[in-house]
Design a protein around this motif. Structure first.
Motif, mmCIF file in Angstrom:
data_model
loop_
_atom_site.group_PDB
_atom_site.id
_atom_site.type_symbol
_atom_site.label_atom_id
_atom_site.label_comp_id
_atom_site.label_asym_id
_atom_site.label_seq_id
_atom_site.Cartn_x
_atom_site.Cartn_y
_atom_site.Cartn_z
ATOM 1 N N GLN A 76 1.064 -1.003 0.180
ATOM 2 C CA GLN A 76 0.159 -0.130 -0.301
ATOM 3 C C GLN A 76 0.915 0.903 0.192
ATOM 4 O OE1 GLN A 76 -3.043 0.245 0.340
ATOM 5 N NE2 GLN A 76 -4.337 -1.555 0.184
ATOM 6 N N ALA A 77 0.607 2.252 -1.120
ATOM 7 C CA ALA A 77 1.999 3.310 -1.189
ATOM 8 C C ALA A 77 1.450 4.520 -0.351
ATOM 9 C CB ALA A 77 1.562 3.530 -2.789
ATOM 10 N N ASP A 78 0.077 4.410 0.213
ATOM 11 C CA ASP A 78 -0.799 5.630 0.638
ATOM 12 C C ASP A 78 -0.639 5.256 1.914
ATOM 13 O OD1 ASP A 78 -2.365 8.103 1.137
ATOM 14 O OD2 ASP A 78 -3.449 6.634 2.391
ATOM 15 N N PRO A 79 -0.148 5.932 3.331
ATOM 16 C CA PRO A 79 0.125 5.330 4.351
ATOM 17 C C PRO A 79 -0.448 5.654 5.028
ATOM 18 C CG PRO A 79 1.858 7.388 4.025
ATOM 19 C CD PRO A 79 0.410 7.435 2.760
ATOM 20 N N LEU A 80 -1.641 6.085 5.136
ATOM 21 C CA LEU A 80 -3.275 6.028 5.705
ATOM 22 C C LEU A 80 -3.725 4.478 5.255
ATOM 23 C CD1 LEU A 80 -5.560 6.599 8.410
ATOM 24 C CD2 LEU A 80 -6.354 8.182 6.445
ATOM 25 N N ALA A 81 -3.774 4.617 4.503
ATOM 26 C CA ALA A 81 -4.484 2.999 3.959
ATOM 27 C C ALA A 81 -3.454 2.156 4.086
ATOM 28 C CB ALA A 81 -3.996 3.490 2.030
ATOM 29 N N ARG A 82 -2.571 2.087 4.182
ATOM 30 C CA ARG A 82 -1.139 1.511 4.664
ATOM 31 C C ARG A 82 -1.761 0.628 6.278
ATOM 32 N NH1 ARG A 82 3.740 3.719 4.708
ATOM 33 N NH2 ARG A 82 3.794 3.448 2.566
ATOM 34 N N ALA A 83 -2.105 2.064 6.984
ATOM 35 C CA ALA A 83 -2.165 1.816 8.172
ATOM 36 C C ALA A 83 -3.406 1.002 8.573
ATOM 37 C CB ALA A 83 -1.934 2.754 9.250
ATOM 38 N N ARG A 84 -4.286 2.058 7.491
ATOM 39 C CA ARG A 84 -5.863 0.914 7.676
ATOM 40 C C ARG A 84 -5.798 -0.833 7.626
ATOM 41 N NH1 ARG A 84 -9.933 3.199 9.391
ATOM 42 N NH2 ARG A 84 -10.029 5.826 9.928
ATOM 43 N N ALA A 85 -4.855 -1.453 6.568
ATOM 44 C CA ALA A 85 -5.069 -2.221 6.287
ATOM 45 C C ALA A 85 -4.404 -3.104 6.405
ATOM 46 C CB ALA A 85 -4.124 -1.831 5.036
ATOM 47 N N LEU A 86 -3.698 -2.703 7.188
ATOM 48 C CA LEU A 86 -2.535 -3.416 8.808
ATOM 49 C C LEU A 86 -3.689 -3.684 9.755
ATOM 50 C CD1 LEU A 86 -0.515 -4.471 10.279
ATOM 51 C CD2 LEU A 86 0.231 -2.648 10.953
ATOM 52 N N PHE A 87 -3.930 -2.318 10.887
ATOM 53 C CA PHE A 87 -5.437 -3.215 11.088
ATOM 54 C C PHE A 87 -6.541 -3.623 11.253
ATOM 55 C CE2 PHE A 87 -2.659 0.920 13.000
ATOM 56 C CZ PHE A 87 -1.960 0.252 14.323
ATOM 57 N N LEU A 91 -7.105 -7.111 12.776
ATOM 58 C CA LEU A 91 -8.374 -7.343 14.206
ATOM 59 C C LEU A 91 -9.009 -7.788 13.504
ATOM 60 C CD1 LEU A 91 -7.306 -4.191 14.824
ATOM 61 C CD2 LEU A 91 -7.576 -6.214 16.785
ATOM 62 N N GLY A 92 -9.746 -8.720 12.307
ATOM 63 C CA GLY A 92 -9.808 -9.263 11.386
ATOM 64 C C GLY A 92 -9.788 -10.945 12.095
ATOM 65 N N ASP A 93 -10.108 -11.650 10.652
ATOM 66 C CA ASP A 93 -10.408 -12.493 10.736
ATOM 67 C C ASP A 93 -9.244 -13.787 11.186
ATOM 68 O OD1 ASP A 93 -11.919 -15.567 10.377
ATOM 69 O OD2 ASP A 93 -11.285 -16.002 8.724
ATOM 70 N N GLU A 94 -8.998 -14.109 12.146
ATOM 71 C CA GLU A 94 -8.132 -14.862 12.589
ATOM 72 C C GLU A 94 -8.128 -16.840 11.436
ATOM 73 O OE1 GLU A 94 -8.193 -14.747 17.213
ATOM 74 O OE2 GLU A 94 -9.693 -14.424 16.858
#
Length: 201
Positions: A76-87, A91-94
């Motif tokens: 993810q090139a965009d820093p905010l998109a990268r952060a949201r993708a990480l979390f 925190l999603g499906d285990e």
């Protein structure tokens, strides 16, 4: 001979599921062999002993739950998109429900402790990188990384231990999507991103 009937990956995933259920003590070769529907001999095609299986299982967890996630998020090139993708990913499906809290609880086991410490260092360093990318200074990024990782571990523990009192923490619980989105907003808000309800960009 049962070589090839059950792969090394089958054994390591079975070991991880056992770890999630009952900690390191639950990684018992005979029990896992019965669960996999093979003889004990299958185990020795792939591993020298139980300790080797435990190490391989932990390395699989480290690769799938950390290295591969970081590599994917970095695309993810965009820093905010990268952060949201990480979390959202964390925190999603285990893949194996309850595994992360179970491993944290087993940190006194020598083999587990070494890998958990290494994974924790790697994850915190990447979280610092994510927050730095959002414009925080080094110290603030470190503090936010610690808080975000604590929130991550706490959320998964809540999901594991309190399905009744906290159904929102469950993957499919009532209000779970909204609760998860709110948590991510809170984790990111100190980085100057605002919140979704507040109209921040």
């Amino acid at each position: 001979m049962v070589k090839g009937k059950v792969s090394k990956d089958d054994w390591t995933m079975a070991a991880l599921r056992a770890l999630a259920r009952g900690g390191a003590a639950a990684v018992a070769v005979d029990v896992l062999a019965r669960q996999l529907g093979v003889s004990r001999g299958s185990f020795y095609w792939h591993f020298e002993n139980r300790e080797a299986l435990l190490v391989a299982a932990l390395e699989t967890w480290e690769r799938r739950g950390t290295a591969e996630v970081i590599a994917a998020v970095r695309e993810q090139a965009d820093p905010l998109a990268r952060a949201r993708a990480l979390f959202a990913e964390a925190l999603g499906d285990e893949e194996i429900a309850g595994l992360e809290p179970a491993l944290a609880a087993e940190a006194g086991h020598p083999a587990v402790a070494e890998v958990v410490a290494r994974v924790t260092r790697t994850r915190l360093a990447f979280l610092e990188e994510v927050y730095t990318g959002l414009g925080l200074g080094q110290q603030d990024a470190r503090h936010r990384a610690l808080a975000a990782y604590a929130a991550y571990l706490g959320w998964l523990e809540l999901r594991r231990t309190a399905p009744g009192p906290a159904p929102e923490a469950q993957l499919q619980g009532p209000g779970s999507a909204e609760a998860l989105a709110h948590l991510i907003d809170m984790i990111l808000a100190p980085a100057g991103t605002g919140t979704r309800t507040g109209g921040g960009s």
